[in-house]
Design an enzyme around this catalytic site. Structure first.
Site, PDB file in Angstrom:
ATOM      1  N   VAL A   1      -7.052 -13.501 -12.732  1.00  0.00           N
ATOM      2  CA  VAL A   1      -8.290 -13.345 -11.970  1.00  0.00           C
ATOM      3  C   VAL A   1      -9.083 -12.108 -12.374  1.00  0.00           C
ATOM      4  O   VAL A   1     -10.247 -11.969 -11.984  1.00  0.00           O
ATOM      5  CB  VAL A   1      -8.018 -13.312 -10.449  1.00  0.00           C
ATOM      6  CG1 VAL A   1      -7.475 -14.645  -9.970  1.00  0.00           C
ATOM      7  CG2 VAL A   1      -7.109 -12.149 -10.064  1.00  0.00           C
TER       8      VAL A   1
ATOM      9  N   TYR B   1      -3.855   0.323  -2.669  1.00  0.00           N
ATOM     10  CA  TYR B   1      -3.912  -0.959  -1.956  1.00  0.00           C
ATOM     11  C   TYR B   1      -4.848  -0.857  -0.754  1.00  0.00           C
ATOM     12  O   TYR B   1      -5.701  -1.733  -0.547  1.00  0.00           O
ATOM     13  CB  TYR B   1      -2.513  -1.352  -1.495  1.00  0.00           C
ATOM     14  CG  TYR B   1      -2.457  -2.667  -0.756  1.00  0.00           C
ATOM     15  CD1 TYR B   1      -2.439  -3.871  -1.439  1.00  0.00           C
ATOM     16  CD2 TYR B   1      -2.410  -2.698   0.639  1.00  0.00           C
ATOM     17  CE1 TYR B   1      -2.384  -5.083  -0.767  1.00  0.00           C
ATOM     18  CE2 TYR B   1      -2.352  -3.903   1.321  1.00  0.00           C
ATOM     19  CZ  TYR B   1      -2.342  -5.092   0.618  1.00  0.00           C
ATOM     20  OH  TYR B   1      -2.286  -6.289   1.296  1.00  0.00           O
TER      21      TYR B   1
ATOM     22  N   LYS C   1      -8.353  -3.069  -0.324  1.00  0.00           N
ATOM     23  CA  LYS C   1      -8.536  -4.048   0.742  1.00  0.00           C
ATOM     24  C   LYS C   1      -9.714  -3.687   1.647  1.00  0.00           C
ATOM     25  O   LYS C   1     -10.396  -4.573   2.172  1.00  0.00           O
ATOM     26  CB  LYS C   1      -7.243  -4.200   1.541  1.00  0.00           C
ATOM     27  CG  LYS C   1      -6.132  -4.889   0.760  1.00  0.00           C
ATOM     28  CD  LYS C   1      -6.545  -6.288   0.308  1.00  0.00           C
ATOM     29  CE  LYS C   1      -5.408  -7.050  -0.321  1.00  0.00           C
ATOM     30  NZ  LYS C   1      -5.767  -8.443  -0.687  1.00  0.00           N
TER      31      LYS C   1
END
Length: 256
Positions: free
Chosen positions: A66, A160, A164
């Site tokens: 991706v 992370y 997010k």
């Protein structure tokens, strides 16, 4: 222009070979939705075959990274050729890294950002392009995390958390941009969920698992099925006036 996708309109799920992505793909397939699973893992084709066998729907598994914009665009084109223009997108591809921030390498930082943020954007971009080209509406559900709203403890995972938080704001930004064309974009922010990988980790680290659960008012970690109702709602005509929202589903963790 059509007002909304039907229950059987095709869906694309990134990170769909296993874990939460596969679970959400299965929930969609159970409604009769044909699905395209995009994943870097080689077992993605087997996962698609399993979905087709279990639910009697058309399913295709496409191996794609991706973080590669061109490869993502090509995968969406192939999914459209085989199933029709996707009307639902779920971006479940994601990784995490735990480390003291002073020790994080540039490569580690960029990898987390690339998969979690770049990959989400590239999938959203390809999804919207196909809808705009064909004059169709659709719904994108970007998987963010409660970690974009709070700081998890005791583990350190700044990359992370930041990625997010960016995913949740990306959803808002795209929602405003694409709303006039009838393309809705929302994010969901799960708390601690027992995906396949998380379950293996908690079984190997029971003390940390107990610490996490002690902080959750619901008294347990989420099961993948706990996300199904929310995602099916956001993908359906029942939520056509909901866009640009980040919906946290965490057993009350962020409420305290």
């Amino acid at each position: 222009m059509e007002q909304h996708a039907t229950a059987t309109s095709p869906a694309v799920i990134t990170g769909g070979a296993r874990g939460l992505g596969y679970s959400l793909a299965s929930a969609l397939a159970a409604t009769g939705t044909s699905v395209a699973l995009l994943d870097v893992l080689p077992e993605v084709s087997d996962s698609a075959t399993r979905l087709a066998d279990e639910h009697g729907v058309s399913a295709v598994g496409l191996r794609v990274d991706v973080t590669d914009q061109a490869a993502v665009a090509a995968a969406f084109a192939e999914a459209a050729d085989q199933l029709g223009t996707p009307r639902t997108l779920i971006t479940a591809a994601g990784i995490t890294a735990w480390n003291d921030s002073v020790d994080v390498s540039a490569e580690e930082w960029r990898r987390v950002m690339s998969v979690n943020l770049d990959g989400t954007f590239f999938a959203s971009q390809a999804f919207a392009r196909s809808l705009l080209r064909d004059g169709l509406t659709g719904s994108a559900v970007l998987v963010a995390s409660m970690s974009g709203s709070i700081v998890n403890v005791p583990q350190f995972q700044a990359s992370y958390n930041a990625s997010k938080a960016a995913v949740a704001h990306l959803a808002k930004s795209l929602a405003v941009e694409w709303a006039p064309s009838g393309i809705r974009v929302n994010s969901i922010s799960p708390g601690y969920f027992l995906s396949d990988m998380t379950r293996q980790f908690t079984e190997a680290n029971p003390e940390l698992a107990r610490d996490w659960i002690a902080r959750i008012p619901a008294g347990r970690m989420g099961e993948p099925a706990d996300l199904h109702g929310l995602v099916l709602f956001l993908a359906s005509a029942a939520s056509t006036y909901i866009t640009g929202q980040d919906l946290i589903i965490d057993g009350g963790y962020t409420a305290i």
